[in-house]
Scaffold this motif. Structure first.
Motif, short mmCIF file in Angstrom:
data_model
loop_
_atom_site.label_atom_id
_atom_site.label_comp_id
_atom_site.label_asym_id
_atom_site.label_seq_id
_atom_site.Cartn_x
_atom_site.Cartn_y
_atom_site.Cartn_z
N GLN A 204 0.82 -1.22 0.00
CA GLN A 204 0.00 0.00 0.00
C GLN A 204 0.86 1.27 0.00
OE1 GLN A 204 -3.43 -0.15 -0.27
NE2 GLN A 204 -2.98 -2.33 -0.55
N ILE A 205 2.11 1.15 0.45
CA ILE A 205 3.04 2.27 0.38
C ILE A 205 4.31 1.78 -0.32
CG2 ILE A 205 2.22 3.62 2.34
CD1 ILE A 205 4.24 2.24 4.11
N ASP A 206 5.06 2.72 -0.89
CA ASP A 206 6.22 2.34 -1.70
C ASP A 206 7.44 1.94 -0.88
OD1 ASP A 206 5.04 2.87 -4.29
OD2 ASP A 206 5.16 5.01 -3.77
N MET A 207 7.62 2.58 0.26
CA MET A 207 8.84 2.31 1.03
C MET A 207 8.65 2.80 2.47
SD MET A 207 11.09 5.44 -0.52
CE MET A 207 10.00 5.54 -1.96
N MET A 208 9.61 2.43 3.31
CA MET A 208 9.60 2.92 4.68
C MET A 208 11.01 2.84 5.24
SD MET A 208 7.44 1.66 8.02
CE MET A 208 7.66 2.51 9.60
N LEU A 209 11.40 3.84 5.99
CA LEU A 209 12.65 3.82 6.74
C LEU A 209 12.28 3.40 8.16
CD1 LEU A 209 15.66 4.52 6.15
CD2 LEU A 209 15.25 6.67 7.33
N SER A 210 12.68 2.20 8.54
CA SER A 210 12.23 1.63 9.81
C SER A 210 13.42 1.20 10.66
CB SER A 210 11.34 0.42 9.55
OG SER A 210 11.09 -0.32 10.73
N ASP A 211 13.23 1.21 11.99
CA ASP A 211 14.24 0.59 12.82
C ASP A 211 14.24 -0.92 12.54
OD1 ASP A 211 11.66 0.95 14.29
OD2 ASP A 211 12.62 -0.34 15.76
N ALA A 212 15.30 -1.59 12.93
CA ALA A 212 15.53 -2.96 12.47
C ALA A 212 14.49 -3.96 12.96
CB ALA A 212 16.92 -3.41 12.90
N LEU A 213 14.05 -3.84 14.20
CA LEU A 213 13.20 -4.88 14.80
C LEU A 213 11.94 -5.19 14.01
CD1 LEU A 213 12.95 -6.82 17.20
CD2 LEU A 213 11.79 -5.01 18.46
N PRO A 214 11.15 -4.19 13.58
CA PRO A 214 9.89 -4.51 12.89
C PRO A 214 10.05 -5.09 11.48
CG PRO A 214 9.85 -2.27 13.78
CD PRO A 214 11.26 -2.73 13.81
N VAL A 215 11.19 -4.84 10.82
CA VAL A 215 11.31 -5.25 9.41
C VAL A 215 12.32 -6.36 9.17
CG1 VAL A 215 10.55 -3.01 8.52
CG2 VAL A 215 13.00 -3.43 8.89
N SER A 216 13.24 -6.60 10.11
CA SER A 216 14.32 -7.56 9.85
C SER A 216 13.80 -8.97 9.57
CB SER A 216 15.31 -7.59 11.01
OG SER A 216 14.66 -7.88 12.23
N GLN A 217 12.77 -9.39 10.31
CA GLN A 217 12.23 -10.73 10.08
C GLN A 217 11.62 -10.86 8.69
OE1 GLN A 217 8.67 -11.59 12.46
NE2 GLN A 217 8.48 -9.40 12.93
N HIS A 218 11.00 -9.78 8.20
CA HIS A 218 10.37 -9.82 6.88
C HIS A 218 11.42 -9.73 5.76
CE1 HIS A 218 6.61 -9.56 8.96
NE2 HIS A 218 6.87 -8.37 9.45
N ILE A 219 12.54 -9.09 6.06
CA ILE A 219 13.64 -9.06 5.09
C ILE A 219 14.24 -10.46 4.98
CG2 ILE A 219 15.98 -8.16 4.66
CD1 ILE A 219 15.01 -5.54 6.06
N LYS A 220 14.42 -11.12 6.12
CA LYS A 220 14.99 -12.48 6.11
C LYS A 220 14.06 -13.47 5.44
CE LYS A 220 17.68 -11.75 10.34
NZ LYS A 220 17.77 -12.02 11.80
N SER A 221 12.74 -13.28 5.60
CA SER A 221 11.78 -14.21 5.00
C SER A 221 11.54 -13.91 3.52
CB SER A 221 10.45 -14.16 5.75
OG SER A 221 9.79 -12.91 5.51
N GLY A 222 12.02 -12.77 3.03
CA GLY A 222 11.86 -12.43 1.62
C GLY A 222 10.62 -11.61 1.30
N ARG A 223 9.89 -11.18 2.31
CA ARG A 223 8.68 -10.39 2.06
C ARG A 223 9.00 -8.91 1.82
NH1 ARG A 223 4.02 -11.27 6.21
NH2 ARG A 223 2.85 -10.36 4.48
N LEU A 224 10.15 -8.48 2.33
CA LEU A 224 10.61 -7.11 2.09
C LEU A 224 12.04 -7.15 1.54
CD1 LEU A 224 9.43 -5.26 5.36
CD2 LEU A 224 8.35 -5.17 3.10
N ARG A 225 12.40 -6.08 0.82
CA ARG A 225 13.76 -5.95 0.29
C ARG A 225 14.41 -4.74 0.92
NH1 ARG A 225 12.74 -4.99 -4.99
NH2 ARG A 225 12.55 -7.23 -5.35
N ALA A 226 15.61 -4.91 1.46
CA ALA A 226 16.36 -3.80 2.06
C ALA A 226 17.24 -3.15 1.01
CB ALA A 226 17.20 -4.31 3.21
N LEU A 227 17.12 -1.81 0.89
CA LEU A 227 17.93 -1.09 -0.09
C LEU A 227 19.16 -0.43 0.53
CD1 LEU A 227 15.21 0.71 -2.27
CD2 LEU A 227 16.16 -1.60 -2.49
N ALA A 228 19.06 0.01 1.78
CA ALA A 228 20.19 0.68 2.42
C ALA A 228 19.94 0.77 3.92
CB ALA A 228 20.39 2.08 1.84
N ILE A 229 21.05 0.98 4.66
CA ILE A 229 20.98 1.10 6.12
C ILE A 229 21.63 2.42 6.52
CG2 ILE A 229 23.17 -0.08 6.58
CD1 ILE A 229 21.67 -1.54 8.89
N THR A 230 21.12 3.06 7.57
CA THR A 230 21.54 4.43 7.90
C THR A 230 22.76 4.53 8.79
OG1 THR A 230 20.08 4.52 9.83
CG2 THR A 230 19.16 5.29 7.72
#
Length: 329
Positions: A204-230
């Motif tokens: 529903q949204i194009d992107m989000m800059l998030s702290d690691a905890l809420p998104v890391s599991q979804h990045i590992k499972s392949g549901r999200l793609r990480a482009l960069a880290i701050t």
């Protein structure tokens, strides 16, 4: 000598004696500190990163001190309620707060808060930092940061990013990306980061800059793609994610952080005792591992290092907030 003058002299002598006694007793007081339970104020709801870190820290301090450390939850107003509560407590060392970027640096810049960070608190130590991750859904056409920036330049305001409200790290991070890359995107505010992540997963949204905890599991499972880290360097917890500098935006560093504050007026020997205790417990291997599991790095700076860090954070975000006229809702 008049009776009034005599009384005034006696009062002056007693006051002077009290100061001397107080000064002589402070080292002993600090040596025996604490000799009763200590309150640790948490400014965010139970279950979040701040709460979980505070509980781990409280447990280790309790073991170190031999006294209970009681968690006092005071959530609300983006962390400001807990900060105000702590500022109004006796300056005896028996109440401290874990403050972070929001209530300690950003909130005073975007709204009128009932406390003054310079006058009402003593910064004791920076105790944790955590990077933010720019994530997109796996169905997104953007495989890297450069592709995203190119698309945003070609069609200004065609892309959006989720935030957890004005002045949140997700919001400020999005503003930093737009400023550094010279692009325009639309921020979509949510009432919480979890709601934004849900919509990110749903596309529903194009992107989000998030702290690691809420998104890391979804990045590992392949549901999200990480482009960069701050972070300034790649995170050892997520070594495959490039920094913004590596991805094409040098100079973009924006970390979440947490630190310990005491009410103003707390005696220096007690402040020093706190710092020494934090240096000890934050180096504990079990604590460091548990913090890493939350996506943050445990540390403990000196007071002067923490003060310098706070000054640099204030300078960074005050200009960003002023330039973009960011206000609390």
């Amino acid at each position: 000598m008049s009776l009034i003058l005599s009384m005034r002299l006696k009062k002056s002598l007693y006051a002077g004696l009290a100061v001397v006694v107080s000064c002589l007793c402070l080292p002993s007081f600090a040596q025996n500190f604490p000799n009763k339970p200590v309150k640790l104020v948490v400014t965010y709801p139970a279950g979040g990163s701040s709460d979980l870190m505070a509980r781990i820290m409280g447990q280790k301090l309790s073991e170190h001190w031999g006294q209970p450390v009681i968690i006092e939850s005071k959530p609300g107003a983006a962390g400001s309620i807990g900060m105000e509560f702590t500022a109004r407590q006796p300056a005896d060392g028996y109440t401290f707060v874990v403050g972070n970027l929001g209530p300690a640096a950003v909130n005073p810049l975007i709204s009128k808060v009932p406390y003054n960070m310079d006058k009402d608190f003593i910064p004791v130590a920076l105790t944790a930092t955590g990077p933010n991750i720019l994530a997109v859904p796996t169905a997104s056409p953007f495989k890297n940061l450069n592709e995203l920036i190119t698309a945003a330049r070609n069609k200004p305001d065609s892309l959006n990013f989720g935030t957890s409200g004005p002045g949140s790290m997700a919001h400020l991070g999005g503003e930093l990306i737009m400023r550094q890359a010279n692009i325009k995107m639309t921020g979509v505010p949510y009432k919480g980061g979890g709601l934004a992540v849900n919509d990110l997963l749903a596309g529903q949204i194009d992107m989000m800059l998030s702290d690691a905890l809420p998104v890391s599991q979804h990045i590992k499972s392949g549901r999200l793609r990480a482009l960069a880290i701050t972070s300034a360097k790649r995170s050892p917890m997520m070594p495959d994610i490039p920094t913004f500098a590596e991805a094409g935006l040098p100079g973009l560093v924006a970390v979440n952080w947490w630190g310990v504050f005491l009410p103003a007026g707390t005696p220096k020997p007690v402040v020093d005792a706190y710092n020494a205790a934090l240096v000890k417990i934050m180096a504990n291997p079990d604590l460091k591992e548990r913090f890493a599991g939350l996506g943050v790095e445990a540390l403990a700076t000196s007071q002067d290092e923490f003060k310098a860090f706070l000054a640099s954070e204030s300078a960074k975000y005050s200009k960003l907030i002023a330039d973009n006229n960011i206000k609390a809702e």
